[in-house]
Design an enzyme around this catalytic site. Structure first.
Site, PDB file in Angstrom:
ATOM      1  N   TYR A   1       0.850  -1.187   0.000  1.00 20.99           N
ATOM      2  CA  TYR A   1       0.000   0.000   0.000  1.00 20.99           C
ATOM      3  C   TYR A   1       0.888   1.241   0.000  1.00 20.99           C
ATOM      4  O   TYR A   1       1.923   1.261   0.665  1.00 20.99           O
ATOM      5  CB  TYR A   1      -0.914  -0.005   1.230  1.00 20.99           C
ATOM      6  CG  TYR A   1      -2.135   0.866   1.083  1.00 20.99           C
ATOM      7  CD1 TYR A   1      -3.193   0.469   0.285  1.00 20.99           C
ATOM      8  CD2 TYR A   1      -2.231   2.087   1.748  1.00 20.99           C
ATOM      9  CE1 TYR A   1      -4.330   1.251   0.151  1.00 20.99           C
ATOM     10  CE2 TYR A   1      -3.369   2.877   1.615  1.00 20.99           C
ATOM     11  CZ  TYR A   1      -4.410   2.461   0.821  1.00 20.99           C
ATOM     12  OH  TYR A   1      -5.523   3.241   0.679  1.00 20.99           O
TER      13      TYR A   1
ATOM     14  N   ARG B   1     -20.315  -7.900 -12.368  1.00 21.01           N
ATOM     15  CA  ARG B   1     -19.639  -8.991 -13.064  1.00 21.01           C
ATOM     16  C   ARG B   1     -20.552 -10.216 -13.138  1.00 21.01           C
ATOM     17  O   ARG B   1     -21.409 -10.419 -12.280  1.00 21.01           O
ATOM     18  CB  ARG B   1     -18.348  -9.354 -12.336  1.00 21.01           C
ATOM     19  CG  ARG B   1     -17.321  -8.242 -12.348  1.00 21.01           C
ATOM     20  CD  ARG B   1     -16.073  -8.649 -11.599  1.00 21.01           C
ATOM     21  NE  ARG B   1     -15.082  -7.581 -11.588  1.00 21.01           N
ATOM     22  CZ  ARG B   1     -13.880  -7.665 -11.034  1.00 21.01           C
ATOM     23  NH1 ARG B   1     -13.524  -8.784 -10.415  1.00 21.01           N
ATOM     24  NH2 ARG B   1     -13.040  -6.652 -11.075  1.00 21.01           N
ATOM     25  N   ASP B   2     -20.322 -11.037 -14.153  1.00 20.77           N
ATOM     26  CA  ASP B   2     -21.045 -12.297 -14.259  1.00 20.77           C
ATOM     27  C   ASP B   2     -20.444 -13.298 -13.282  1.00 20.77           C
ATOM     28  O   ASP B   2     -19.239 -13.535 -13.275  1.00 20.77           O
ATOM     29  CB  ASP B   2     -20.928 -12.843 -15.688  1.00 20.77           C
ATOM     30  CG  ASP B   2     -21.686 -11.992 -16.678  1.00 20.77           C
ATOM     31  OD1 ASP B   2     -22.885 -12.250 -16.872  1.00 20.77           O
ATOM     32  OD2 ASP B   2     -21.075 -11.062 -17.241  1.00 20.77           O
ATOM     33  N   ARG B   3     -21.302 -13.860 -12.437  1.00 15.25           N
ATOM     34  CA  ARG B   3     -20.836 -14.856 -11.483  1.00 15.25           C
ATOM     35  C   ARG B   3     -22.040 -15.599 -10.937  1.00 15.25           C
ATOM     36  O   ARG B   3     -23.190 -15.178 -11.133  1.00 15.25           O
ATOM     37  CB  ARG B   3     -20.084 -14.191 -10.332  1.00 15.25           C
ATOM     38  CG  ARG B   3     -20.920 -13.266  -9.465  1.00 15.25           C
ATOM     39  CD  ARG B   3     -20.179 -12.885  -8.208  1.00 15.25           C
ATOM     40  NE  ARG B   3     -21.049 -12.217  -7.262  1.00 15.25           N
ATOM     41  CZ  ARG B   3     -21.145 -10.911  -7.130  1.00 15.25           C
ATOM     42  NH1 ARG B   3     -20.419 -10.124  -7.900  1.00 15.25           N
ATOM     43  NH2 ARG B   3     -21.961 -10.379  -6.233  1.00 15.25           N
TER      44      ARG B   3
END
Length: 246
Positions: free
Chosen positions: A62, A185-187
């Site tokens: 980070y 998203r596709d899931r």
């Protein structure tokens, strides 16, 4: 008034002495009492979340991170345990959150910081809300405020809508009368995710494949052309956001 003793209670904390995978470098350790100065506040941490940025800091990737050894955690909420003799406006039992977050170290049972590092919140605030308000809801608020002047009836479009920032954007937009188009998203479970976002206030929710395969005419969507778009994914997902914009 109830003032502090000169030392905090003993504490337990999640400590890492080197950067690396959290499951390898983090250990729960006993931490000794620390002095409580005149302007210090000792807080008993009630709840603290685990953000992806917390993990990234432990990994050492980070951009901003404390020197090691360090106690993990930046967000959280706590109850004032005791206060220094010069502290004004805070009393034992008050609910507080770290502000600014640069104070860090919320993954421990007691945390002592100067009064300016604490922000008092309403005692009726559910702890899980208070513990997580500083990063994601605040980010969502600034995204809606900082780039263009939105008014009731305007619209925004975003991808990554199931993220906590995305969910906060939907809710804040709904409160202000701003319409929203969300892309996920596709899931597995995408239908359930769509329904959850609609319940939060999303006007339209699409999966990426819906937009790519069916070539939906964005002008036919029952939402005004968005004046503002948010992308947290990149690639094709970003082009789908652009497709909707004025």
């Amino acid at each position: 008034r109830a003032f502090s003793s000169s030392m905090s209670p003993p504490s337990k904390g999640v400590v890492y002495e080197e950067h690396g995978s959290p499951d390898l470098v983090c250990k729960v350790k006993d931490l000794p009492p620390v002095p409580i100065g005149e302007t210090d506040v000792c807080v008993r941490i009630v709840a603290a979340p685990i953000n992806p940025s917390d993990i990234n800091r432990i990994q050492g990737v980070y951009p901003v991170r404390p020197p090691v050894p360090a106690v993990g955690g930046y967000e959280g909420v706590g109850e004032v345990h005791s206060v220094g003799s010069a502290v004004q406006g805070l009393l034992p039992g008050d609910l507080v959150i770290p502000s600014p977050l640069s104070a860090g170290g919320t993954w421990q049972t007691y945390l002592v910081k100067e009064q300016s590092h604490w922000h008092k919140v309403d005692k009726n605030t559910p702890p899980e809300y208070a513990a997580t308000v500083s990063v994601n809801p605040s980010t969502a608020f600034r995204l809606l405020e900082d780039f263009t002047r939105l008014k009731s009836g305007d619209a925004i479009v975003q991808n990554g809508a199931t993220s906590i920032v995305g969910q906060c954007i939907i809710q804040l937009a709904k409160i202000r009368g701003i319409r929203s188009i969300s892309i996920i998203r596709d899931r597995a479970g995408s239908d359930e995710a769509k329904e959850k976002l609609r319940q939060l206030g999303a006007d339209e929710v699409f999966t990426e494949s819906q937009l790519e395969l069916k070539n939906i005419d964005t002008r036919a969507v029952d939402v005004p052309e968005p004046a503002l778009g948010f992308n947290c994914v990149g690639g094709k997902a970003a082009t789908l956001v652009l497709k909707f914009l004025k």
